[in-house]
Design a protein around this motif. Sequence first.
Motif, PDB file in Angstrom:
ATOM      1  N   THR A 228     -25.073  -3.474  28.279  1.00  0.00           N
ATOM      2  CA  THR A 228     -26.493  -3.169  28.464  1.00  0.00           C
ATOM      3  C   THR A 228     -27.193  -3.137  27.111  1.00  0.00           C
ATOM      4  N   ALA A 229     -26.515  -2.582  26.103  1.00  0.00           N
ATOM      5  CA  ALA A 229     -27.077  -2.551  24.753  1.00  0.00           C
ATOM      6  C   ALA A 229     -27.272  -3.968  24.208  1.00  0.00           C
ATOM      7  N   MET A 230     -26.361  -4.863  24.540  1.00  0.00           N
ATOM      8  CA  MET A 230     -26.500  -6.253  24.113  1.00  0.00           C
ATOM      9  C   MET A 230     -27.725  -6.893  24.749  1.00  0.00           C
ATOM     10  N   HIS A 231     -27.964  -6.602  26.028  1.00  0.00           N
ATOM     11  CA  HIS A 231     -29.144  -7.129  26.707  1.00  0.00           C
ATOM     12  C   HIS A 231     -30.425  -6.597  26.068  1.00  0.00           C
ATOM     13  N   GLU A 232     -30.397  -5.328  25.701  1.00  0.00           N
ATOM     14  CA  GLU A 232     -31.618  -4.653  25.240  1.00  0.00           C
ATOM     15  C   GLU A 232     -32.275  -5.337  24.055  1.00  0.00           C
ATOM     16  N   VAL A 233     -31.485  -5.845  23.124  1.00  0.00           N
ATOM     17  CA  VAL A 233     -32.057  -6.399  21.895  1.00  0.00           C
ATOM     18  C   VAL A 233     -32.391  -7.890  22.011  1.00  0.00           C
ATOM     19  N   THR A 234     -32.236  -8.475  23.170  1.00  0.00           N
ATOM     20  CA  THR A 234     -32.469  -9.909  23.331  1.00  0.00           C
ATOM     21  C   THR A 234     -33.850 -10.327  22.872  1.00  0.00           C
ATOM     22  N   PHE A 235     -34.858  -9.540  23.215  1.00  0.00           N
ATOM     23  CA  PHE A 235     -36.235  -9.908  22.888  1.00  0.00           C
ATOM     24  C   PHE A 235     -36.858  -8.954  21.864  1.00  0.00           C
ATOM     25  N   ALA A 236     -36.015  -8.293  21.085  1.00  0.00           N
ATOM     26  CA  ALA A 236     -36.512  -7.412  20.027  1.00  0.00           C
ATOM     27  C   ALA A 236     -37.403  -8.204  19.080  1.00  0.00           C
ATOM     28  N   GLY A 237     -38.505  -7.597  18.661  1.00  0.00           N
ATOM     29  CA  GLY A 237     -39.439  -8.269  17.770  1.00  0.00           C
ATOM     30  C   GLY A 237     -40.620  -8.887  18.470  1.00  0.00           C
ATOM     31  N   VAL A 238     -40.554  -9.026  19.793  1.00  0.00           N
ATOM     32  CA  VAL A 238     -41.680  -9.567  20.562  1.00  0.00           C
ATOM     33  C   VAL A 238     -42.673  -8.429  20.815  1.00  0.00           C
ATOM     34  N   PRO A 239     -43.896  -8.540  20.344  1.00  0.00           N
ATOM     35  CA  PRO A 239     -44.883  -7.470  20.565  1.00  0.00           C
ATOM     36  C   PRO A 239     -45.078  -7.188  22.053  1.00  0.00           C
ATOM     37  N   GLY A 240     -45.052  -5.915  22.412  1.00  0.00           N
ATOM     38  CA  GLY A 240     -45.260  -5.533  23.801  1.00  0.00           C
ATOM     39  C   GLY A 240     -43.998  -5.503  24.639  1.00  0.00           C
ATOM     40  N   TYR A 241     -42.839  -5.832  24.010  1.00  0.00           N
ATOM     41  CA  TYR A 241     -41.580  -5.838  24.768  1.00  0.00           C
ATOM     42  C   TYR A 241     -41.004  -4.437  24.868  1.00  0.00           C
ATOM     43  N   VAL A 242     -40.629  -4.054  26.090  1.00  0.00           N
ATOM     44  CA  VAL A 242     -39.989  -2.772  26.350  1.00  0.00           C
ATOM     45  C   VAL A 242     -38.796  -3.002  27.264  1.00  0.00           C
ATOM     46  N   PHE A 243     -37.669  -2.423  26.911  1.00  0.00           N
ATOM     47  CA  PHE A 243     -36.460  -2.535  27.735  1.00  0.00           C
ATOM     48  C   PHE A 243     -36.264  -1.242  28.507  1.00  0.00           C
ATOM     49  N   GLU A 244     -35.996  -1.366  29.810  1.00  0.00           N
ATOM     50  CA  GLU A 244     -35.833  -0.196  30.663  1.00  0.00           C
ATOM     51  C   GLU A 244     -34.490  -0.259  31.379  1.00  0.00           C
ATOM     52  N   ARG A 245     -33.669   0.761  31.178  1.00  0.00           N
ATOM     53  CA  ARG A 245     -32.383   0.867  31.876  1.00  0.00           C
ATOM     54  C   ARG A 245     -32.605   1.522  33.234  1.00  0.00           C
ATOM     55  N   GLU A 246     -31.822   1.114  34.204  1.00  0.00           N
ATOM     56  CA  GLU A 246     -31.933   1.695  35.538  1.00  0.00           C
ATOM     57  C   GLU A 246     -30.574   2.229  35.978  1.00  0.00           C
ATOM     58  N   GLY A 247     -30.268   3.444  35.534  1.00  0.00           N
ATOM     59  CA  GLY A 247     -29.017   4.070  35.927  1.00  0.00           C
ATOM     60  C   GLY A 247     -27.812   3.370  35.348  1.00  0.00           C
ATOM     61  N   GLU A 248     -26.696   3.448  36.070  1.00  0.00           N
ATOM     62  CA  GLU A 248     -25.425   2.900  35.592  1.00  0.00           C
ATOM     63  C   GLU A 248     -25.005   1.644  36.350  1.00  0.00           C
ATOM     64  N   SER A 249     -25.921   1.081  37.124  1.00  0.00           N
ATOM     65  CA  SER A 249     -25.594  -0.092  37.935  1.00  0.00           C
ATOM     66  C   SER A 249     -25.620  -1.385  37.140  1.00  0.00           C
ATOM     67  N   GLY A 250     -26.178  -1.331  35.914  1.00  0.00           N
ATOM     68  CA  GLY A 250     -26.345  -2.546  35.134  1.00  0.00           C
ATOM     69  C   GLY A 250     -27.716  -3.153  35.312  1.00  0.00           C
ATOM     70  N   ALA A 251     -28.476  -2.660  36.300  1.00  0.00           N
ATOM     71  CA  ALA A 251     -29.840  -3.145  36.502  1.00  0.00           C
ATOM     72  C   ALA A 251     -30.708  -2.694  35.333  1.00  0.00           C
ATOM     73  N   CYS A 252     -31.609  -3.560  34.918  1.00  0.00           N
ATOM     74  CA  CYS A 252     -32.494  -3.239  33.809  1.00  0.00           C
ATOM     75  C   CYS A 252     -33.727  -4.127  33.876  1.00  0.00           C
ATOM     76  N   VAL A 253     -34.748  -3.748  33.126  1.00  0.00           N
ATOM     77  CA  VAL A 253     -36.008  -4.485  33.146  1.00  0.00           C
ATOM     78  C   VAL A 253     -36.357  -4.931  31.735  1.00  0.00           C
ATOM     79  N   PHE A 254     -36.714  -6.210  31.605  1.00  0.00           N
ATOM     80  CA  PHE A 254     -37.219  -6.770  30.359  1.00  0.00           C
ATOM     81  C   PHE A 254     -38.731  -6.863  30.546  1.00  0.00           C
ATOM     82  N   ARG A 255     -39.438  -5.839  30.111  1.00  0.00           N
ATOM     83  CA  ARG A 255     -40.871  -5.740  30.404  1.00  0.00           C
ATOM     84  C   ARG A 255     -41.713  -6.247  29.238  1.00  0.00           C
ATOM     85  N   PHE A 256     -42.724  -7.043  29.582  1.00  0.00           N
ATOM     86  CA  PHE A 256     -43.639  -7.603  28.588  1.00  0.00           C
ATOM     87  C   PHE A 256     -45.070  -7.313  29.011  1.00  0.00           C
ATOM     88  N   ASP A 257     -45.924  -7.089  28.024  1.00  0.00           N
ATOM     89  CA  ASP A 257     -47.353  -6.983  28.327  1.00  0.00           C
ATOM     90  C   ASP A 257     -48.111  -7.758  27.260  1.00  0.00           C
TER      91      ASP A 257
END
Length: 241
Positions: free
Chosen positions: A206-235
């Motif tokens: 999950t930590a590896m996924h989190e930094v995929t889009f690091a540096g993109v303005p407006g990018y926020v990574f959201e973890r969803e429990g322990e299922s592995g589900a997560c959100v790559f949120r952009f605005d």
Amino acid sequence: MGFLDAAARKALDAQRFTFFRTIQLHKALEPVEKVGSAAQRATAYRVKESISNSAEALIEKHSDALPDDCARAPSHLATVALAIAAQRELLLEASGEQYMLANANKVRTVVAGGLGVFAPPTGEPPYAVPAMWIPNRLSVIFSGGIFFPARKHALLERMLGNFEADLGKAFTLEHVEPAPTRRMTKCFYTEICKAEEEPLLAPIFTAMHEVTFAGVPGYVFEREGESGACVFRFDGGQRSA
């Protein structure tokens, strides 16, 4: 099945080369008494062989979980198999009386390091170095995305397309608002960790996924429990009206 076997072995060889060049086995295997460099090398070789054999057994065990016609899946399976194998073999080796005590969290720190992730030995959530921060930020700047939302949106769609292609069919991403946000509903790494009853390792990926889009303005990574589900949120990257 022969093609899958060949692909999985090729992926394992590639992943194993990188993993063993990076992982610092000595940090999990600290001898009580000082030993010579030759003995240390012999131990490292033996442990790496054990990890390799264990990883091959895991790949064979989970080969049916690989989706059809997905060239990337064997590489992902090799990655998670090496992590699980290393965690188990290092814990087993470290249980010997010749070594300082090493618990599961300490060993996880070493395994995570082999994947470019830092997992605190205290058991806190792992985090990865945002190696793509500068390339991602420069891509946004040079595309004009800093000033023009439509250009940023087009760039993000291309980046997400490359990300989805790299993940392949072993993972599932869905479109959610605001565009071009994605939600990962299926993480192949987490599923294998769960199947092998190794929940301590899943957060590494999950930590590896989190930094995929690091540096993109407006990018926020959201973890969803322990299922592995997560959100790559952009605005701020919506299409212009």
